[in-house]
Design a protein around this motif. Structure first.
Motif, mmCIF file in Angstrom:
data_model
loop_
_atom_site.group_PDB
_atom_site.id
_atom_site.type_symbol
_atom_site.label_atom_id
_atom_site.label_comp_id
_atom_site.label_asym_id
_atom_site.label_seq_id
_atom_site.Cartn_x
_atom_site.Cartn_y
_atom_site.Cartn_z
ATOM 1 N N TYR A 69 -1.987 7.468 -12.750
ATOM 2 C CA TYR A 69 -2.648 6.079 -13.327
ATOM 3 C C TYR A 69 -3.845 5.466 -12.707
ATOM 4 N N ALA A 70 -3.888 5.689 -11.342
ATOM 5 C CA ALA A 70 -4.962 5.213 -10.571
ATOM 6 C C ALA A 70 -6.318 6.193 -11.155
ATOM 7 N N SER A 71 -6.061 7.274 -11.263
ATOM 8 C CA SER A 71 -7.307 8.215 -11.432
ATOM 9 C C SER A 71 -7.600 7.855 -12.934
ATOM 10 N N ASP A 97 1.001 -1.118 -10.791
ATOM 11 C CA ASP A 97 1.748 -2.060 -10.170
ATOM 12 C C ASP A 97 3.349 -2.176 -10.686
ATOM 13 N N GLU A 98 3.263 -1.582 -12.217
ATOM 14 C CA GLU A 98 4.695 -1.416 -12.760
ATOM 15 C C GLU A 98 5.507 -0.396 -12.154
ATOM 16 N N GLU A 123 9.196 -0.993 -10.433
ATOM 17 C CA GLU A 123 9.988 -0.345 -10.868
ATOM 18 C C GLU A 123 10.902 0.341 -9.494
ATOM 19 N N MET A 124 10.130 0.806 -8.733
ATOM 20 C CA MET A 124 10.635 1.362 -7.348
ATOM 21 C C MET A 124 11.264 0.514 -6.525
ATOM 22 N N TYR A 147 3.993 3.712 0.278
ATOM 23 C CA TYR A 147 3.211 2.493 0.527
ATOM 24 C C TYR A 147 1.670 2.723 0.948
ATOM 25 N N SER A 148 1.766 4.121 1.885
ATOM 26 C CA SER A 148 0.251 4.443 2.124
ATOM 27 C C SER A 148 -0.485 4.899 0.682
ATOM 28 N N THR A 149 0.080 5.529 -0.094
ATOM 29 C CA THR A 149 -0.343 5.932 -1.339
ATOM 30 C C THR A 149 -0.863 4.677 -2.090
ATOM 31 N N LEU A 150 -0.151 3.914 -2.113
ATOM 32 C CA LEU A 150 -0.335 2.465 -2.820
ATOM 33 C C LEU A 150 -1.750 1.799 -2.164
#
Length: 494
Positions: A222-224, A232-233, A237-238, A251-254
């Motif tokens: 999604y970020a790409s 965020d969704e 969900e996670m 969290y590091s990916t986010l």
């Protein structure tokens, strides 16, 4: 607003630690660190073989047996995994061959999958395909199919990945999140984020439970596309799911995603959660020391470039955390576009610091196939290590290797290394070694009065004569000290 060192560190850490978009269906190597002083004497023998080929492993194993010692199949498979972890693929595959051909041991389905992975690394994809084809039907299960799929995915062979995956679906062999993760990572490698999302939905519809990696790849997809709302969704969900626990990787990916998007407050919040997780899981993180390393940075890196990983590895090197260095380096290896020898050198330096010479040599040997030109910094790392250990033969071997690669004036032997070579030869009274080294110095136009002085003193310490030395000094137009002249006269007398 000016960023504090802590904030800069957090953002750079997030960028450097984002999950790679590569996965593996092959059973993962053992995560435990294999220390140099391994408590397993047989593994030490096998590991010490380094890049040796042509039956060296079989000879070592046969010798072990002749000594009246035993070894079990589980032990050997553990050694195979450790050798694979440190990229000693040839040795690992020879261990399996010895198990099967010499001792008649049987391989499990999982072990066949490991062997297939090794075959692809050592002999190539076609050989891996032949091995898979030769397996009895009873061994063509999810593990071995998955290993072959992983080989295709790593090589971005879409023409083979898709048909094989469809075959696995018909055989009901895709109900594993490792298979699904591999496909999602494959689509990200191809730059097809929409297919990642489709794969994830298919995964959920088949009641295959996603893990942290699944969600991380989905977030990156999604970020790409610049769709932060969907990111965020995914996070929501996670956090609401009862069957998954968020790890530092999520969290590091986010945080990395938010950082690239310029959402620094959100990145900060994600990194605070990351820090809490790290602090709760380990006590080795010295944030003050990391901050000291990162104070010099003026900016953070919004993308996973080679430079981002380089900075991260430099910080971890300062912390002397080998496990973290390895994880970061292997992550970079799985996602890099262009091979950067600077990162390899950092990893080699970390290995040498722990006296893990074989691992360092194995990495250098493998990387030599990926880089177009010999890197003299690599040679200097090995030279420096062996000189400090007074392992003169090994140090000189690397000097010779470097000197054979020199074109014009592209590299000169480090002055401190020259001093150490001469000092060690003199203290060891090693005339032969000193002469050989001086010959290399002459090749570099570095055979000066200091080198001759040391060579003369080495002859004097060893009590040896060399009549030709006086003439060589004159021919090279060397001006010696008065003391060196006296010693030279004594050495030159027959």
């Amino acid at each position: 607003m000016e960023r504090s060192p802590i904030r800069a560190l957090r953002l750079a850490l997030a960028t450097a630690r984002r999950l790679s978009t590569a996965s593996s269906l092959v059973p993962a190597p053992d995560k435990a660190h294999v220390a140099v002083k391994d408590s397993r004497p047989l593994y030490r023998r096998l590991s010490a073989l380094g890049g040796a080929k042509g039956g060296s492993v079989a000879r070592a194993l046969n010798k072990w047996v002749r000594e009246g010692k035993t070894v079990t199949s589980p032990e050997l498979i553990k050694y195979v995994k450790d050798l694979r972890k440190y990229r000693q693929y040839h040795n690992a595959i020879e261990v399996v061959d010895w198990m099967v051909n010499t001792k008649g041991m049987n391989l499990s389905i999982t072990n066949h999958a490991i062997y297939l992975d090794l075959v692809s690394k050592v002999k190539g994809i076609e050989s891996a395909e032949l091995y898979f084809s030769s397996l009895p039907v009873a061994f063509k299960k999810q593990q071995t199919y998955g290993a072959l799929l992983n080989c295709y995915c790593n090589e971005k062979m879409a023409e083979k990945v898709i048909p094989l995956y469809e075959t696995m679906k018909k055989l009901d062999l895709v109900s594993n999140n490792l298979v699904q993760n591999n496909m999602m990572a494959f689509y990200m490698k191809l730059g097809q984020p929409e297919k990642v999302q489709k794969q994830f939905k298919e995964m959920k519809s088949e009641n295959i439970a996603p893990d942290n990696f699944s969600y991380c790849v989905l977030m990156n997809s999604y970020a790409s596309q610049g769709d932060i709302d969907s990111v965020d969704e995914v996070v929501q969900e996670m956090e609401e799911a009862s069957d998954i626990t968020l790890t530092w990787s999520a969290y590091s990916t986010l945080a990395g995603i938010y950082n690239v998007a310029g959402l620094f407050e959100k990145a900060e919040a994600a990194l605070k959660k990351l820090e809490q997780l790290i602090d709760s899981q380990r006590s080795t993180g010295n944030l003050a020391e990391v901050n000291r390393v990162w104070k010099s940075l003026k900016t953070t890196f919004p993308k996973l470039t080679n430079m981002s990983y380089l900075i991260m590895l430099q910080a971890l090197t300062k912390l002397d955390d080998l496990d973290s260095i390895e994880r970061c380096f292997k992550e970079w290896e799985s996602v890099h576009v262009a091979y950067d020898v600077r990162l390899m050198n950092l990893m080699i330096g970390a290995y040498l610091k722990k006296d893990m010479v074989k691992e360092a040599e194995s990495l250098q040997a493998e990387a030599s196939n990926r880089v177009e030109q010999f890197d003299f910094k690599t040679a200097e790392l090995f030279i420096d290590y062996h000189l400090k250990k007074q392992e003169m033969g090994s140090a000189l071997k690397w000097v010779k290797e470097a000197s054979s690669q020199v074109k014009q004036d592209k590299w000169k032997l480090n002055g401190d290394h020259v001093k150490l070579f001469l000092k060690n030869y003199k203290e060891a009274k090693d005339v032969k070694g000193a002469e050989e080294f001086c010959g290399i110095l002459k090749q570099f136009n570095r055979l000066d009065s200091r080198a001759y002085d040391s060579l003369i003193r080495t002859y004097d310490a060893a009590g040896e004569k060399e009549p030709s030395l006086c003439q060589r000094v004159k021919a090279d137009q060397i001006v010696l000290s008065s003391k060196a002249k006296k010693l030279l006269n004594n050495i030159s007398k027959t």
